[in-house]
Design an enzyme around this catalytic site. Structure first.
Site, PDB file in Angstrom:
ATOM      1  N   SER A 129     -12.727  77.654  12.485  1.00  8.54           N
ATOM      2  CA  SER A 129     -12.372  77.721  13.909  1.00  8.54           C
ATOM      3  C   SER A 129     -12.784  79.061  14.518  1.00  8.54           C
ATOM      4  O   SER A 129     -13.397  79.097  15.578  1.00  8.54           O
ATOM      5  CB  SER A 129     -10.877  77.469  14.112  1.00  8.54           C
ATOM      6  OG  SER A 129     -10.102  78.360  13.364  1.00  8.54           O
ATOM      7  N   ASP A 173      -8.653  86.262  11.655  1.00  8.29           N
ATOM      8  CA  ASP A 173      -9.844  85.433  11.436  1.00  8.29           C
ATOM      9  C   ASP A 173     -10.986  85.865  12.346  1.00  8.29           C
ATOM     10  O   ASP A 173     -12.124  86.042  11.911  1.00  8.29           O
ATOM     11  CB  ASP A 173      -9.523  83.956  11.706  1.00  8.29           C
ATOM     12  CG  ASP A 173      -8.461  83.423  10.757  1.00  8.29           C
ATOM     13  OD1 ASP A 173      -8.067  84.161   9.832  1.00  8.29           O
ATOM     14  OD2 ASP A 173      -8.033  82.276  10.949  1.00  8.29           O
TER      15      ASP A 173
HETATM   16  P1  ADP Z   1     -10.075  76.367   9.544  1.00 11.13           P
HETATM   17  O1  ADP Z   1     -10.214  77.399  10.603  1.00 11.13           O
HETATM   18  O2  ADP Z   1      -9.283  76.822   8.371  1.00 11.13           O
HETATM   19  O3  ADP Z   1     -11.383  75.786   9.103  1.00 11.13           O
HETATM   20  P2  ADP Z   1      -8.790  74.959  11.698  1.00 11.13           P
HETATM   21  O4  ADP Z   1      -7.944  73.740  11.709  1.00 11.13           O
HETATM   22  O5  ADP Z   1      -8.237  76.211  12.260  1.00 11.13           O
HETATM   23  O6  ADP Z   1      -9.236  75.168  10.177  1.00 11.13           O
HETATM   24  O7  ADP Z   1     -10.152  74.671  12.434  1.00 11.13           O
HETATM   25  C1  ADP Z   1     -10.929  73.539  12.130  1.00 11.13           C
HETATM   26  C2  ADP Z   1     -11.431  72.890  13.411  1.00 11.13           C
HETATM   27  O8  ADP Z   1     -12.504  73.669  13.986  1.00 11.13           O
HETATM   28  C3  ADP Z   1     -12.037  71.522  13.187  1.00 11.13           C
HETATM   29  O9  ADP Z   1     -11.037  70.525  13.148  1.00 11.13           O
HETATM   30  C4  ADP Z   1     -12.951  71.381  14.402  1.00 11.13           C
HETATM   31  O10 ADP Z   1     -12.209  71.005  15.554  1.00 11.13           O
HETATM   32  C5  ADP Z   1     -13.450  72.804  14.610  1.00 11.13           C
HETATM   33  N1  ADP Z   1     -14.773  72.968  13.936  1.00 11.13           N
HETATM   34  C6  ADP Z   1     -15.044  73.684  12.846  1.00 11.13           C
HETATM   35  N2  ADP Z   1     -16.347  73.593  12.492  1.00 11.13           N
HETATM   36  C7  ADP Z   1     -16.925  72.787  13.413  1.00 11.13           C
HETATM   37  C8  ADP Z   1     -18.263  72.276  13.618  1.00 11.13           C
HETATM   38  N3  ADP Z   1     -19.251  72.593  12.776  1.00 11.13           N
HETATM   39  N4  ADP Z   1     -18.472  71.458  14.671  1.00 11.13           N
HETATM   40  C9  ADP Z   1     -17.454  71.140  15.511  1.00 11.13           C
HETATM   41  N5  ADP Z   1     -16.198  71.588  15.367  1.00 11.13           N
HETATM   42  C10 ADP Z   1     -15.920  72.391  14.328  1.00 11.13           C
HETATM   43 MG    MG Z   2      -8.623  78.192  11.824  1.00  9.98          MG
END
Ligand code: ADP
Ligand code: MG
Length: 385
Positions: A129, A173
């Site tokens: 994220s 982060d």
């Molecule tokens: P983390 O930050 O630990 O990976 P989060 O729940 O905070 O988990 O964030 C994940 C979210 O970020 C996903 O559910 C999506 O909405 C967004 N995201 C991450 N990578 C992508 C991507 N490559 N394309 C679109 N959205 C993304």
């Molecule tokens: Mg996150």
């Protein structure tokens, strides 16, 4: 850097938008120690990693912006003059949030097209994220010459997540993804946002992530609730945040308050102490004791802060019978995602075999692995990077 993604996103961008984009890259992060301390104004020890998200952007003459996530195979459009979060909008709200928060700083934007793609697992505690937010704000800063400082950009990313996604995240982060320095972890003071790079010299050891492949959903999880508990206890103690508390102060509350909440606050106080200890141990190259600290953090996150889950506990417990592992803990917000393992290099393959078999047997689920290296923060990709 993942050259394949650079090629792929550039080609796909040309196909969809018929233009040559600029490319911004923002990495995900690991955190050696200091979990759930950032929103308590405390300390953490994160490092950017060599995986992340690429944002490709160019200006358009259209009267709206078009955004595509190659990874999710989804597109959407919005108007700069009408930016609101979308109900159940998922990833789209990160994009809208960043754009809206830039506008709130008074900067004028022109319409642009954006494509994103990355090699970081989503919802696994590696902060895809923050990588997503930072790749966009950094890309727009470059594309439109917004002259935003890195400090401003991380606050924009954080506010996007607060106000448009609904996760009251701390700043770790975004900070690590923006300011990462190769070969080091950043001792981050989340109150004044200063950091000191601490060299990570692991010699014959490595940091290996084991992904439980249980995807957490921070927004829906107890994350915001944990933050509220911490704020409540700070208020009762008459301090600004738990960063200012000591163990005795917190323990005294046990007779007059919900003991589960008190244990959570105690975790935060103790975790701040562990971060400082970990820095000393890294400087002394005392990896065995550092490993023990990782186990202590896991125990705190599981029993006191209550953000672990069965699968993560299994992955951490399993390592205790493996001579090659000096320490392990769940990493990130919790309820799923990865464990961080300090492991002897020559045993990695054997370890992977052992733990995948055991995990499969216990949960009928595969785990996956990432060897990570502390890397630099955000960058604009030019032909010679
Ligand atoms: P983390 O930050 O630990 O990976 P989060 O729940 O905070 O988990 O964030 C994940 C979210 O970020 C996903 O559910 C999506 O909405 C967004 N995201 C991450 N990578 C992508 C991507 N490559 N394309 C679109 N959205 C993304
Ligand atoms: Mg996150």
């Amino acid at each position: 850097m993942n050259k394949q993604i650079v090629q792929h996103i550039t080609t796909k961008y040309q196909e969809q938008f018929n233009a040559k984009p600029i490319l911004s890259f923002a990495p995900g992060r690991i955190n050696i120690i200091g979990e759930h301390t950032d929103y308590n104004d405390g300390f953490a020890l994160p490092a950017a990693i060599d995986k992340g998200i690429f944002a490709a952007l160019s200006i358009t003459e259209n009267n709206l912006c078009t955004v595509t996530s190659l990874d999710l195979e989804e597109s959407f459009q919005f108007q700069l003059t009408n930016l609101n979060s979308i109900k159940n909008g998922g990833w789209k709200n990160y994009v809208i949030g960043v754009v809206a928060e830039i506008q709130k700083t008074g900067k004028k934007l022109s319409n642009f097209n954006l494509m994103i793609s990355g090699d970081i697992p989503q919802g696994s505690g590696l902060s895809s994220s923050a990588a997503l937010e930072n790749s966009i704000v950094n890309g727009l800063n470059e594309l439109l010459d917004l002259k935003l400082s890195k400090e401003k950009m991380i606050l924009i990313s954080q506010k996007a997540e607060h106000n448009y996604v609904g996760v009251q995240c701390g700043i770790m982060d975004q900070y690590a993804s923006m300011f990462g320095v190769k070969g080091t972890a950043l001792l981050l003071d989340c109150r004044d946002l200063n950091s000191t790079p601490i060299s990570i010299q692991l010699h014959d050891h490595s940091l290996l992530l084991v992904n439980s492949n249980i995807q957490h959903s921070l927004a829906e999880s107890a994350y915001n609730n944990r933050r509220k508990v911490c704020e409540k206890i700070s208020k009762i103690l008459g301090i600004k945040s738990l960063r200012d508390a000591n163990e005795e102060q917190v323990i005294k509350l046990i007779d007059s308050m919900n003991s589960e909440d008190v244990l959570k606050a105690l975790y935060v106080v103790q975790e701040n102490q562990r971060v400082k200890k970990a820095v000393e141990l890294l400087k002394e190259n005392n990896l065995p004791e550092l490993g023990q600290l990782l186990y202590q953090t896991h125990k705190g996150l599981k029993d006191q802060y209550q953000v672990s889950c069965e699968e993560l506990d299994f992955l951490v417990d399993f390592t205790k019978n493996q001579d090659s592992v000096l320490g392990a803990r769940m990493m990130g917000g919790g309820f799923g995602g990865c464990t961080l393992n300090l492991i002897r290099k020559d045993s990695i393959n054997q370890f992977k075999n052992n733990i995948s078999k055991a995990y499969l047997q216990a949960f009928q689920k595969e785990c996956s692995f990432y060897l990570v290296h502390a890397s630099d923060g955000v960058k604009i990709i030019t032909n010679n990077t």
